[in-house]
Design an enzyme around this catalytic site. Structure first.
Site, PDB file in Angstrom:
ATOM      1  N   ARG A  60     -25.056  -1.250  46.538  1.00  0.00           N
ATOM      2  CA  ARG A  60     -24.653  -2.370  45.677  1.00  0.00           C
ATOM      3  C   ARG A  60     -23.139  -2.531  45.597  1.00  0.00           C
ATOM      4  O   ARG A  60     -22.644  -3.621  45.309  1.00  0.00           O
ATOM      5  CB  ARG A  60     -25.261  -2.206  44.284  1.00  0.00           C
ATOM      6  N   GLU A  97     -27.644   8.875  37.415  1.00  0.00           N
ATOM      7  CA  GLU A  97     -28.502   8.793  36.233  1.00  0.00           C
ATOM      8  C   GLU A  97     -29.948   9.149  36.575  1.00  0.00           C
ATOM      9  O   GLU A  97     -30.662   9.690  35.756  1.00  0.00           O
ATOM     10  CB  GLU A  97     -28.406   7.384  35.627  1.00  0.00           C
TER      11      GLU A  97
HETATM   12  O1  PRP Z   1     -22.533   6.371  37.831  1.00  0.00           O
HETATM   13  P1  PRP Z   1     -23.766   6.886  38.508  1.00  0.00           P
HETATM   14  O2  PRP Z   1     -24.610   7.725  37.590  1.00  0.00           O
HETATM   15  O3  PRP Z   1     -23.467   7.588  39.789  1.00  0.00           O
HETATM   16  O4  PRP Z   1     -24.697   5.633  38.836  1.00  0.00           O
HETATM   17  C1  PRP Z   1     -24.212   4.443  39.372  1.00  0.00           C
HETATM   18  C2  PRP Z   1     -24.700   4.219  40.767  1.00  0.00           C
HETATM   19  O5  PRP Z   1     -26.130   4.076  40.795  1.00  0.00           O
HETATM   20  C3  PRP Z   1     -26.482   2.900  41.520  1.00  0.00           C
HETATM   21  O6  PRP Z   1     -26.635   3.119  42.891  1.00  0.00           O
HETATM   22  P2  PRP Z   1     -27.913   3.774  43.563  1.00  0.00           P
HETATM   23  O7  PRP Z   1     -27.618   5.215  43.843  1.00  0.00           O
HETATM   24  O8  PRP Z   1     -29.120   3.474  42.738  1.00  0.00           O
HETATM   25  O9  PRP Z   1     -27.989   3.092  44.985  1.00  0.00           O
HETATM   26  P3  PRP Z   1     -28.036   1.593  45.544  1.00  0.00           P
HETATM   27  O10 PRP Z   1     -26.659   1.016  45.335  1.00  0.00           O
HETATM   28  O11 PRP Z   1     -28.329   1.825  46.976  1.00  0.00           O
HETATM   29  O12 PRP Z   1     -29.092   0.811  44.796  1.00  0.00           O
HETATM   30  C4  PRP Z   1     -25.297   1.982  41.292  1.00  0.00           C
HETATM   31  O13 PRP Z   1     -25.221   0.943  42.267  1.00  0.00           O
HETATM   32  C5  PRP Z   1     -24.125   2.919  41.344  1.00  0.00           C
HETATM   33  O14 PRP Z   1     -23.665   3.166  42.660  1.00  0.00           O
HETATM   34  N1  ADE Z   2     -29.241   2.062  34.273  1.00  0.00           N
HETATM   35  C1  ADE Z   2     -28.926   1.686  35.527  1.00  0.00           C
HETATM   36  N2  ADE Z   2     -29.157   0.415  35.933  1.00  0.00           N
HETATM   37  C2  ADE Z   2     -28.835   0.035  37.199  1.00  0.00           C
HETATM   38  N3  ADE Z   2     -28.282   0.853  38.099  1.00  0.00           N
HETATM   39  C3  ADE Z   2     -28.033   2.120  37.723  1.00  0.00           C
HETATM   40  N4  ADE Z   2     -27.455   3.154  38.381  1.00  0.00           N
HETATM   41  C4  ADE Z   2     -27.447   4.223  37.554  1.00  0.00           C
HETATM   42  N5  ADE Z   2     -27.969   3.907  36.361  1.00  0.00           N
HETATM   43  C5  ADE Z   2     -28.334   2.594  36.437  1.00  0.00           C
END
Ligand code: PRP
Ligand code: ADE
Length: 172
Positions: A60, A97
Protein backbone atom coordinates in the site's frame (compact mmCIF):
# COMPACT_ATOMS: atom_id res chain seq x y z
CA UNK A 1 -11.22 25.01 4.22
CA UNK A 2 -9.22 21.89 5.15
CA UNK A 3 -9.99 18.84 3.03
CA UNK A 4 -11.86 16.09 4.90
CA UNK A 5 -9.71 13.02 4.16
CA UNK A 6 -11.46 11.11 6.96
CA UNK A 7 -14.68 10.93 4.91
CA UNK A 8 -12.96 8.65 2.37
CA UNK A 9 -11.61 6.03 4.81
CA UNK A 10 -13.67 2.84 5.20
CA UNK A 11 -13.62 0.86 8.46
CA UNK A 12 -14.03 -2.92 8.78
CA UNK A 13 -14.17 -4.67 12.18
CA UNK A 14 -12.38 -8.02 12.57
CA UNK A 15 -10.31 -7.85 9.35
CA UNK A 16 -7.95 -9.55 8.57
CA UNK A 17 -8.15 -11.07 12.07
CA UNK A 18 -10.62 -10.87 14.96
CA UNK A 19 -10.01 -7.77 17.06
CA UNK A 20 -8.44 -5.65 14.28
CA UNK A 21 -10.34 -2.57 13.13
CA UNK A 22 -9.16 -2.33 9.55
CA UNK A 23 -8.85 1.16 8.02
CA UNK A 24 -9.16 0.99 4.24
CA UNK A 25 -7.83 3.72 1.93
CA UNK A 26 -9.37 2.37 -1.29
CA UNK A 27 -12.45 4.69 -1.24
CA UNK A 28 -9.98 7.59 -1.07
CA UNK A 29 -7.82 6.42 -3.98
CA UNK A 30 -10.94 5.59 -6.00
CA UNK A 31 -12.06 9.21 -5.81
CA UNK A 32 -10.01 11.34 -8.21
CA UNK A 33 -10.21 14.56 -6.22
CA UNK A 34 -9.52 12.92 -2.85
CA UNK A 35 -6.55 11.00 -4.29
CA UNK A 36 -5.11 14.15 -5.84
CA UNK A 37 -5.57 16.14 -2.59
CA UNK A 38 -3.77 13.37 -0.71
CA UNK A 39 -0.84 13.21 -3.15
CA UNK A 40 -0.54 17.02 -3.24
CA UNK A 41 -0.55 17.33 0.55
CA UNK A 42 2.09 14.65 1.05
CA UNK A 43 4.15 15.99 -1.88
CA UNK A 44 4.17 19.47 -0.23
CA UNK A 45 5.58 17.85 2.92
CA UNK A 46 8.25 15.91 0.99
CA UNK A 47 9.21 19.06 -0.91
CA UNK A 48 9.54 21.03 2.34
CA UNK A 49 12.07 18.44 3.49
CA UNK A 50 14.16 18.84 0.31
CA UNK A 51 14.12 15.09 -0.15
CA UNK A 52 16.12 13.37 -2.90
CA UNK A 53 14.28 10.06 -2.74
CA UNK A 54 11.00 8.48 -1.63
CA UNK A 55 11.11 4.99 -0.13
CA UNK A 56 7.86 3.10 0.48
CA UNK A 57 7.02 -0.44 1.66
CA UNK A 58 5.02 -2.96 -0.37
CA UNK A 59 2.18 -2.89 -1.16
CA UNK A 60 0.00 0.00 0.00
CA UNK A 61 2.98 2.30 0.44
CA UNK A 62 3.55 2.12 -3.33
CA UNK A 63 0.07 3.49 -4.04
CA UNK A 64 0.93 6.79 -2.41
CA UNK A 65 4.73 6.88 -2.58
CA UNK A 66 4.95 6.56 -6.38
CA UNK A 67 2.70 9.49 -7.37
CA UNK A 68 4.38 11.71 -4.77
CA UNK A 69 7.86 10.98 -6.18
CA UNK A 70 6.57 11.43 -9.73
CA UNK A 71 5.00 14.79 -8.91
CA UNK A 72 8.27 16.08 -7.42
CA UNK A 73 10.51 14.55 -10.09
CA UNK A 74 12.56 12.62 -7.52
CA UNK A 75 13.38 8.91 -7.31
CA UNK A 76 11.27 6.16 -5.81
CA UNK A 77 12.68 3.00 -4.26
CA UNK A 78 10.46 0.12 -3.09
CA UNK A 79 10.95 -1.83 0.14
CA UNK A 80 9.73 -5.24 -1.01
CA UNK A 81 8.46 -8.36 0.71
CA UNK A 82 10.16 -11.80 0.71
CA UNK A 83 11.14 -13.34 -2.62
CA UNK A 84 10.38 -10.32 -4.83
CA UNK A 85 13.66 -8.44 -5.20
CA UNK A 86 16.60 -9.85 -7.22
CA UNK A 87 20.22 -8.77 -6.85
CA UNK A 88 22.17 -7.50 -3.85
CA UNK A 89 19.92 -6.34 -1.06
CA UNK A 90 19.63 -5.41 2.60
CA UNK A 91 16.81 -6.69 4.81
CA UNK A 92 14.98 -5.94 8.04
CA UNK A 93 12.44 -8.07 9.92
CA UNK A 94 9.59 -6.61 11.91
CA UNK A 95 6.28 -7.26 13.68
CA UNK A 96 3.06 -5.44 12.76
CA UNK A 97 -0.43 -5.13 14.22
CA UNK A 98 -1.46 -8.54 12.81
CA UNK A 99 1.66 -10.54 11.98
CA UNK A 100 5.34 -10.40 11.15
CA UNK A 101 7.37 -10.09 7.98
CA UNK A 102 10.69 -9.12 6.34
CA UNK A 103 11.36 -6.28 3.91
CA UNK A 104 14.21 -5.94 1.40
CA UNK A 105 15.79 -3.01 -0.45
CA UNK A 106 18.34 -2.80 -3.25
CA UNK A 107 21.83 -2.33 -1.83
CA UNK A 108 22.35 0.51 -4.34
CA UNK A 109 18.98 2.21 -3.65
CA UNK A 110 20.33 5.09 -1.56
CA UNK A 111 23.45 7.16 -2.22
CA UNK A 112 25.35 8.04 0.98
CA UNK A 113 24.01 11.29 2.45
CA UNK A 114 20.82 11.33 0.35
CA UNK A 115 17.77 12.79 2.06
CA UNK A 116 14.92 10.30 2.15
CA UNK A 117 11.24 10.57 3.07
CA UNK A 118 9.54 7.25 3.86
CA UNK A 119 5.86 6.97 2.93
CA UNK A 120 3.13 4.44 3.76
CA UNK A 121 -0.66 4.42 3.76
CA UNK A 122 -0.93 3.75 7.48
CA UNK A 123 1.13 3.92 10.66
CA UNK A 124 0.08 1.34 13.26
CA UNK A 125 2.76 -0.15 15.55
CA UNK A 126 5.50 1.36 13.37
CA UNK A 127 7.06 -2.06 12.68
CA UNK A 128 6.88 -1.69 8.90
CA UNK A 129 8.14 1.87 8.70
CA UNK A 130 10.74 1.18 11.42
CA UNK A 131 12.20 -1.64 9.29
CA UNK A 132 12.15 0.61 6.22
CA UNK A 133 13.96 3.40 8.10
CA UNK A 134 16.54 0.92 9.44
CA UNK A 135 17.45 -0.17 5.89
CA UNK A 136 17.64 3.42 4.58
CA UNK A 137 20.02 4.30 7.43
CA UNK A 138 22.09 1.16 6.86
CA UNK A 139 22.53 2.28 3.24
CA UNK A 140 23.81 5.69 4.37
CA UNK A 141 20.63 7.72 3.79
CA UNK A 142 19.31 10.44 6.08
CA UNK A 143 15.62 9.98 6.90
CA UNK A 144 14.27 13.54 6.95
CA UNK A 145 10.57 12.73 7.19
CA UNK A 146 7.84 10.10 7.32
CA UNK A 147 4.36 10.57 5.84
CA UNK A 148 1.17 8.55 6.15
CA UNK A 149 -2.46 8.95 5.18
CA UNK A 150 -3.60 7.33 8.46
CA UNK A 151 -2.07 7.16 11.94
CA UNK A 152 -3.45 4.83 14.63
CA UNK A 153 -2.30 7.03 17.50
CA UNK A 154 -2.88 4.64 20.39
CA UNK A 155 -0.38 2.13 18.93
CA UNK A 156 2.42 4.71 19.40
CA UNK A 157 4.16 4.05 16.07
CA UNK A 158 5.57 7.60 16.22
CA UNK A 159 7.93 6.47 18.95
CA UNK A 160 9.85 4.46 16.32
CA UNK A 161 10.65 7.72 14.44
CA UNK A 162 11.99 10.02 17.11
CA UNK A 163 14.56 11.72 14.90
CA UNK A 164 12.38 12.71 11.91
CA UNK A 165 9.29 14.81 11.23
CA UNK A 166 6.03 12.87 10.87
CA UNK A 167 2.99 13.86 8.80
CA UNK A 168 -0.35 12.03 9.00
CA UNK A 169 -3.56 13.25 7.38
CA UNK A 170 -6.08 11.31 9.49
CA UNK A 171 -5.60 10.24 13.11
CA UNK A 172 -7.67 7.62 14.93
O1 PRP B 1 2.77 0.07 11.61
P1 PRP B 1 2.60 -1.40 11.36
O2 PRP B 1 2.11 -2.13 12.58
O3 PRP B 1 3.83 -2.03 10.79
O4 PRP B 1 1.42 -1.58 10.31
C1 PRP B 1 1.28 -0.80 9.17
C2 PRP B 1 1.51 -1.59 7.92
O5 PRP B 1 0.51 -2.62 7.78
C3 PRP B 1 -0.06 -2.55 6.47
O6 PRP B 1 0.63 -3.31 5.52
P2 PRP B 1 0.51 -4.88 5.37
O7 PRP B 1 1.69 -5.51 6.04
O8 PRP B 1 -0.85 -5.33 5.80
O9 PRP B 1 0.74 -5.13 3.82
P3 PRP B 1 0.09 -4.59 2.46
O10 PRP B 1 0.54 -3.16 2.30
O11 PRP B 1 0.73 -5.49 1.47
O12 PRP B 1 -1.41 -4.70 2.54
C4 PRP B 1 0.05 -1.08 6.12
O13 PRP B 1 -0.05 -0.85 4.71
C5 PRP B 1 1.39 -0.69 6.68
O14 PRP B 1 2.46 -0.98 5.80
N1 ADE C 1 -5.83 -1.43 11.61
C1 ADE C 1 -5.25 -1.48 10.39
N2 ADE C 1 -5.95 -1.15 9.29
C2 ADE C 1 -5.36 -1.19 8.06
N3 ADE C 1 -4.08 -1.54 7.87
C3 ADE C 1 -3.36 -1.87 8.95
N4 ADE C 1 -2.05 -2.22 9.08
C4 ADE C 1 -1.81 -2.45 10.39
N5 ADE C 1 -2.91 -2.23 11.12
C5 ADE C 1 -3.89 -1.85 10.25
Amino acid sequence: MAFNFDKYIATYPDFPKKGILFRDITPLTENGNAFRQTVNKIADFVKSKNADLVVAPEARGFIIGCPVAYKLGIGFSPARKEGKLPGKKVSASYGLEYGKSTLYMNQSAVKPGQKVVVIDDLLATGGTIGATIKMVKELGGKVVGAAFIIELSELNGRNKMNDCDVLSLVKY
